[in-house]
Each structure stands twice: as structure tokens, then as C-alpha cells.
Scaffold this motif. Structure first.
Motif, PDB file in Angstrom:
ATOM      1  N   ASN A  52       0.806  -1.227   0.000  1.00  0.00           N
ATOM      2  CA  ASN A  52       0.000   0.000   0.000  1.00  0.00           C
ATOM      3  C   ASN A  52       0.838   1.276   0.000  1.00  0.00           C
ATOM      4  O   ASN A  52       0.360   2.349   0.384  1.00  0.00           O
ATOM      5  CB  ASN A  52      -0.966   0.013   1.192  1.00  0.00           C
ATOM      6  CG  ASN A  52      -0.284  -0.205   2.532  1.00  0.00           C
ATOM      7  OD1 ASN A  52       0.903   0.073   2.695  1.00  0.00           O
ATOM      8  ND2 ASN A  52      -1.037  -0.706   3.504  1.00  0.00           N
ATOM      9  N   GLU A  53       2.082   1.177  -0.460  1.00  0.00           N
ATOM     10  CA  GLU A  53       2.927   2.381  -0.517  1.00  0.00           C
ATOM     11  C   GLU A  53       2.346   3.421  -1.474  1.00  0.00           C
ATOM     12  O   GLU A  53       2.415   4.628  -1.201  1.00  0.00           O
ATOM     13  CB  GLU A  53       4.352   2.019  -0.928  1.00  0.00           C
ATOM     14  CG  GLU A  53       5.138   1.288   0.156  1.00  0.00           C
ATOM     15  CD  GLU A  53       6.493   0.809  -0.321  1.00  0.00           C
ATOM     16  OE1 GLU A  53       7.484   1.035   0.378  1.00  0.00           O
ATOM     17  OE2 GLU A  53       6.566   0.190  -1.414  1.00  0.00           O
ATOM     18  N   VAL A  54       1.747   2.980  -2.553  1.00  0.00           N
ATOM     19  CA  VAL A  54       1.138   3.938  -3.497  1.00  0.00           C
ATOM     20  C   VAL A  54       0.011   4.704  -2.804  1.00  0.00           C
ATOM     21  O   VAL A  54      -0.071   5.934  -2.871  1.00  0.00           O
ATOM     22  CB  VAL A  54       0.613   3.215  -4.750  1.00  0.00           C
ATOM     23  CG1 VAL A  54      -0.206   4.177  -5.614  1.00  0.00           C
ATOM     24  CG2 VAL A  54       1.776   2.662  -5.574  1.00  0.00           C
ATOM     25  N   GLY A  55      -0.874   3.976  -2.131  1.00  0.00           N
ATOM     26  CA  GLY A  55      -1.998   4.605  -1.454  1.00  0.00           C
ATOM     27  C   GLY A  55      -1.562   5.528  -0.337  1.00  0.00           C
ATOM     28  O   GLY A  55      -2.139   6.614  -0.138  1.00  0.00           O
ATOM     29  N   VAL A  56      -0.540   5.123   0.406  1.00  0.00           N
ATOM     30  CA  VAL A  56      -0.009   5.981   1.473  1.00  0.00           C
ATOM     31  C   VAL A  56       0.529   7.276   0.884  1.00  0.00           C
ATOM     32  O   VAL A  56       0.244   8.371   1.374  1.00  0.00           O
ATOM     33  CB  VAL A  56       1.090   5.240   2.268  1.00  0.00           C
ATOM     34  CG1 VAL A  56       1.869   6.216   3.161  1.00  0.00           C
ATOM     35  CG2 VAL A  56       0.479   4.129   3.117  1.00  0.00           C
TER      36      VAL A  56
END
Length: 275
Positions: A52-56
Motif C-alpha cells: 500500500n505504498e502507493v496509497g499511502v
């Protein structure tokens, strides 16, 4: 809500309480991150393995809080250890997050059977020296792993993020951290909810009009630990950060200390974990 800061051994300041995002779906992360920031969180803990690095990164970019006011941690996953592979993995994480600089980067697990963590640590040192990461640390490292890093590189991790909650208090591990000047950070600080029904915690909570979860987090704060409770529930996020308006007595701290159990570990043993 202002969260106290802890100064790490390299002078970096980190908020003592943050938001963990393990198992948080990537498409839901932006809204949850923005809600957390609106509720006073300034410390977000993610990892390559969480997916979830993109979403973070999107949540931080879309929020009204300036990037330099937010402390973000990510972690290198086990299959990317080794000097060159670490540098490539870091570039990938930064691309997903959309950052120029990361606040803290951790080696997620030591994986002693693979014996790559020292070379990995050397890559971390390079990333720090190049100014791409402000602080470097580890997660789930046992004392012998920590001492080997220091002996072979001369660089002490800023943080060791370990499983820590009332049933698994890691007293011996914390003593080693104190000796080496490493800050202790708790993952699963609420014991994945398994400790919330403890009568002692419920009793203490009733005295302050707080929840058992708030008592646990307050206990960790008073021990001088960094804690990162995970929640995607907006009300619970607000509850978790509302732990700075009361203080546990010495007797209550001792009462919680008595809950420690030799069988209290929930997660894998770092000495044998291989995944």
C-alpha cells in the motif's frame, strides 16, 4: 492533538505514536491516511510487503498537511536483501510513495539463514549518507543480529521495531536496545486485540474513563517506547491518539508489567523466520 517526539541516536526526531497500515488495502489507504492526518497523526508506518505504498503516498500528497511535517517509515522486504538489490528495492518504494526523501527505512526481518543482512545494512548506510533517507533502522532483529551490525559496520540502527505488548514485553531485548542506544518501536502494540479483555486493563481503564487499548498505549508511551497501532476505523484512530491527557501510576504500570508471559509471542520468531 500534539504527539510527543523522541530523539533518535542520530538526532532525528520521530513522533512517539503513529499509524500502522499493515493489511490496509491500497485503494482505501488515501482516505484513511488523510483522516489520520486530520486527527493529529504525523507518523505513518508502511512497508513494501504491505502493498500500500502507493496509497499511502497519495493520501499524504492529497492532505492539507505539508510533507515535511509527516514522518514516514517504510521497510525492505526479505526477498530484496543484498547490497545492490536493496538499492533497487528502495528506488521502487520511493517511486510508489512519490517521495524524494524517506524519513526512515527499516530492514523488515533479519533472515539469518540467508545471511544477507550485513550487506543490506551497508546499502542502508549508503542511502543515509547520500541523503535519501534521514534515519535507518531494523525490525525484528535479535541482540546478536544488532551487535553484528554494529561490530561489522560501526553504525548502530536508530530503531528496532519488534513485537511488543502487555503479554510479550521484551524486557531483555529492551535492555539491549538501551545499552546500544537504539529506540524500541512496538508492532502489534495492542497484541492484535487479544489482550484487550484482560481484567486488570479493564479495571485500570475504568478509573480514567478510557478503553483498555488506550491504557496499553499509554503504558507504552510511559515506558518511552514508540508505538504504531494499526486501525482503518476512524473512531478508533481518534481513540488511539487520545492518550496524552492521563497518566498511569507506578502501581498501575507494575500491574501491567505483571501480565507478561513467556508464551505471549503472536508473530514469528526472528531466529527461525524464513519467508
Amino acid at each position: 492533538m500534539t504527539v510527543p517526539m523522541i530523539t533518535l541516536n542520530d538526532g532525528t526526531k520521530i513522533p512517539q505514536l503513529g499509524l500502522g497500515v499493515w493489511k490496509m488495502p491500497d485503494d482505501e489507504a488515501p482516505g484513511i491516511i488523510m483522516s489520520a492526518l486530520n486527527n493529529g497523526y504525523r507518523h505513518i508506518d508502511t512497508a513494501a510487503a504491505y502493498g500500500n505504498e502507493v496509497g499511502v503516498g497519495k493520501g499524504i500528497a492529497q492532505s492539507d498537511v505539508a510533507r515535511d511535517e509527516i514522518f514516514v517509515t517504510s521497510k525492505l522486504w526479505n526477498d530484496r536483501q543484498g547490497f545492490d538489490e536493496t538499492l533497487r528495492a528502495f528506488d521502487e518504494s520511493m517511486g510508489k510513495l512519490g517521495f524524494e526523501t524517506l524519513d526512515m527505512y527499516l530492514i523488515h526481518w533479519p533472515m539469518p539463514a540467508k545471511d544477507k543482512y550485513v550487506e543490506t545494512w551497508k546499502a542502508f548506510i549508503r542511502l543515509r549518507d547520500e541523503g535519501r533517507v534521514r534515519a535507518i533502522g531494523v525490525s525484528n532483529f535479535l541482540p546478536d543480529h544488532l551487535e553484528r551490525l554494529v561490530d561489522e559496520t560501526g553504525v548502530t540502527p536508530c530503531v528496532n521495531q519488534v513485537e511488543l505488548h502487555p503479554r510479550f514485553q521484551q524486557a531483555a531485548q529492551r535492555k539491549v536496545h538501551d545499552k546500544l542506544g537504539i529506540a524500541t518501536e512496538c508492532w502489534s502494540p495492542l497484541g492484535q486485540g487479544e489482550v484487550l479483555g484482560e481484567p486488570a486493563l479493564i479495571e485500570i481503564a475504568s478509573r480514567y474513563g478510557k478503553s483498555a487499548a488506550q491504557v496499553i498505549l499509554r503504558w507504552e508511551i510511559q515506558l518511552g517506547l514508540i508505538t504504531i497501532p494499526k486501525s482503518a476505523n476512524h473512531d478508533r484512530m481518534r481513540e488511539n491518539i487520545s492518550v496524552f491527557d492521563f497518566e498511569l501510576s507506578d502501581a498501575e504500570m507494575a500491574q501491567i508489567a505483571s501480565l507478561d508471559s513467556k508464551d505471549g509471542r503472536i508473530g514469528p520468531d526472528p531466529a527461525t523466520a524464513d519467508f
